[in-house]
Design an enzyme around this catalytic site. Structure first.
Site, PDB file in Angstrom:
ATOM      1  N   ARG A  50       0.842  -1.212   0.000  1.00 15.42           N
ATOM      2  CA  ARG A  50       0.000   0.000   0.000  1.00 15.42           C
ATOM      3  C   ARG A  50       0.869   1.252   0.000  1.00 15.42           C
ATOM      4  O   ARG A  50       0.575   2.231  -0.693  1.00 15.42           O
ATOM      5  CB  ARG A  50      -0.943  -0.015   1.204  1.00 15.42           C
ATOM      6  CG  ARG A  50      -1.923   1.142   1.206  1.00 15.42           C
ATOM      7  CD  ARG A  50      -2.984   1.007   2.290  1.00 15.42           C
ATOM      8  NE  ARG A  50      -2.433   1.130   3.625  1.00 15.42           N
ATOM      9  CZ  ARG A  50      -3.149   0.985   4.745  1.00 15.42           C
ATOM     10  NH1 ARG A  50      -4.441   0.686   4.679  1.00 15.42           N
ATOM     11  NH2 ARG A  50      -2.589   1.108   5.929  1.00 15.42           N
ATOM     12  N   LYS A 149      -2.649   6.685   1.047  1.00 17.61           N
ATOM     13  CA  LYS A 149      -2.514   7.014   2.478  1.00 17.61           C
ATOM     14  C   LYS A 149      -1.474   8.125   2.588  1.00 17.61           C
ATOM     15  O   LYS A 149      -0.295   7.878   2.811  1.00 17.61           O
ATOM     16  CB  LYS A 149      -2.116   5.755   3.255  1.00 17.61           C
ATOM     17  CG  LYS A 149      -2.341   5.899   4.749  1.00 17.61           C
ATOM     18  CD  LYS A 149      -2.342   4.538   5.411  1.00 17.61           C
ATOM     19  CE  LYS A 149      -2.270   4.647   6.915  1.00 17.61           C
ATOM     20  NZ  LYS A 149      -3.369   5.371   7.531  1.00 17.61           N
ATOM     21  N   GLU A 182     -16.130   6.361   5.734  1.00 17.25           N
ATOM     22  CA  GLU A 182     -15.348   5.693   6.785  1.00 17.25           C
ATOM     23  C   GLU A 182     -15.314   6.610   7.997  1.00 17.25           C
ATOM     24  O   GLU A 182     -16.024   7.618   8.048  1.00 17.25           O
ATOM     25  CB  GLU A 182     -13.944   5.366   6.283  1.00 17.25           C
ATOM     26  CG  GLU A 182     -13.164   6.591   5.804  1.00 17.25           C
ATOM     27  CD  GLU A 182     -11.758   6.258   5.327  1.00 17.25           C
ATOM     28  OE1 GLU A 182     -11.275   5.152   5.561  1.00 17.25           O
ATOM     29  OE2 GLU A 182     -11.135   7.154   4.723  1.00 17.25           O
TER      30      GLU A 182
HETATM   31  N1  PMP Z   1      -9.213   4.984   7.183  1.00 16.50           N
HETATM   32  C1  PMP Z   1      -8.313   5.946   7.424  1.00 16.50           C
HETATM   33  C2  PMP Z   1      -8.595   7.329   6.979  1.00 16.50           C
HETATM   34  C3  PMP Z   1      -7.111   5.629   8.097  1.00 16.50           C
HETATM   35  O1  PMP Z   1      -6.196   6.579   8.343  1.00 16.50           O
HETATM   36  C4  PMP Z   1      -6.870   4.299   8.495  1.00 16.50           C
HETATM   37  C5  PMP Z   1      -5.573   3.935   9.155  1.00 16.50           C
HETATM   38  N2  PMP Z   1      -5.484   4.318  10.480  1.00 16.50           N
HETATM   39  C6  PMP Z   1      -7.859   3.340   8.257  1.00 16.50           C
HETATM   40  C7  PMP Z   1      -9.008   3.708   7.568  1.00 16.50           C
HETATM   41  C8  PMP Z   1      -7.682   1.910   8.671  1.00 16.50           C
HETATM   42  O2  PMP Z   1      -6.709   1.279   7.870  1.00 16.50           O
HETATM   43  P1  PMP Z   1      -5.731   0.172   8.458  1.00 16.50           P
HETATM   44  O3  PMP Z   1      -6.579  -0.970   8.907  1.00 16.50           O
HETATM   45  O4  PMP Z   1      -4.838  -0.177   7.331  1.00 16.50           O
HETATM   46  O5  PMP Z   1      -5.021   0.793   9.594  1.00 16.50           O
END
Ligand code: PMP
Length: 288
Positions: A50, A149, A182
């Site tokens: 990622r 990200k 989200e």
């Molecule tokens: N959405 C956002 C905006 C995030 O920053 C994150 C990570 N903290 C997540 C979802 C969750 O992703 P992950 O399970 O890869 O941490």
């Protein structure tokens, strides 16, 4: 604490970046949050993939290849004598001049912090979170795909502030069309009539690594799963709701916008997913 910074391991008091770093000046960079459970780096390859795709999307060249990144992350954990940790891996555009131009930043900055994180007080893992929908929207895909990200979290931070003003610890963020995207740093799932549903990337969800683990667990449990376009109504009237994230892990949500979700207590599917996650997380991943 020992920090990895641009190829060296330095004491945290010496771990400093330039005021000309475009990560600081413009949020120009990408990052990962990674967990170390019982000496295993959870789904490290997925995190690094990622990161590489995020960097590719913003035309940023990561100074280390995959194998070197694995070594750097593992060594940072070892040097700090950690077996359980939250790791922050950041790649910025590096120092440049005061203009935006990324091509004037010859050397990206790469640092790794291995520490701990606690996003929500422990009792909420038992009794669940009461959260709210906030006005600040998830950045749309035409502006910045949610799959990247990046270091640009200002709208998530606004959302987090709005949640706090409403007395909540977390916020549901909608996309520009008004569908659920989200939370500020977590993905959101609901359980409806036995089915597990979560918004997809097209709705503005980050492709969370914990989200992926929860989907794998749902499949193993034999629970039907699919990505879905969800409204706030779908969350209010769900039987269960939970959030996933590297920091948050799996946490139940028991109320949204003053509406109890289900009977207002963490539901059975949420409990099974959370338990399965806790059980398998230490067994998965790259040994340091
Ligand atoms: N959405 C956002 C905006 C995030 O920053 C994150 C990570 N903290 C997540 C979802 C969750 O992703 P992950 O399970 O890869 O941490």
């Amino acid at each position: 604490m020992v920090i990895y910074l641009d190829g060296k391991f330095v004491d945290e008091s010496e771990a400093k970046v330039s005021v000309f770093d475009h990560g600081l000046l413009y949020g120009d960079g990408v990052f990962e949050g990674i967990r170390l459970y019982s000496g295993n780096l959870f789904r490290l390859d997925e995190h690094l993939e990622r990161l590489e795709y995020s960097a590719k999307a913003i035309l940023l060249k990561i100074p280390l290849d995959r194998a070197a990144l694995v070594q750097a992350v593992a060594e940072t954990c070892r040097r700090n004598r950690l077996t359980d940790a939250y790791i922050r891996l950041v790649v910025t555009r590096g120092p440049g001049d005061l203009g935006l131009a990324p091509w004037l930043c010859p050397k990206p900055t790469l640092f790794i912090i291995a520490s701990r994180i606690s996003l929500y007080p422990p009792e909420h893992y038992e009794k669940g979170l009461a959260i709210v929908t906030v006005p600040t929207r998830r950045i749309g895909p035409a502006a910045l795909p949610s799959t990247v990200k990046s270091l640009n979290y200002l709208n998530n931070i606004l959302a987090k502030l709005e949640a706090r003003q409403a007395g909540a610890l977390e916020a549901i963020m909608l996309n520009e069309q008004g569908y659920v995207a989200e939370c500020t740093a977590d993905n959101v799932f609901i359980v409806r009539k036995g089915e597990i549903l979560t918004p997809g990337a097209a709705q503005g969800a980050l492709q969370g690594i914990t989200r992926g683990a929860a989907i794998d667990i749902a499949r193993e449990l034999g629970a039907p799963f699919r990505e879905a376009i969800l409204t706030r109504y779908d969350l209010w009237c769900a039987d269960e709701c939970f959030l996933t994230g590297t920091g948050a892990e799996v946490i139940p949500v028991v109320a949204l916008d003053g509406r109890e979700i289900g009977d207002g207590r963490p539901g059975p599917v949420t409990r099974r997913v959370a338990e399965a996650f806790r059980r398998r997380a230490p067994l998965e991943g790259v040994r340091i």
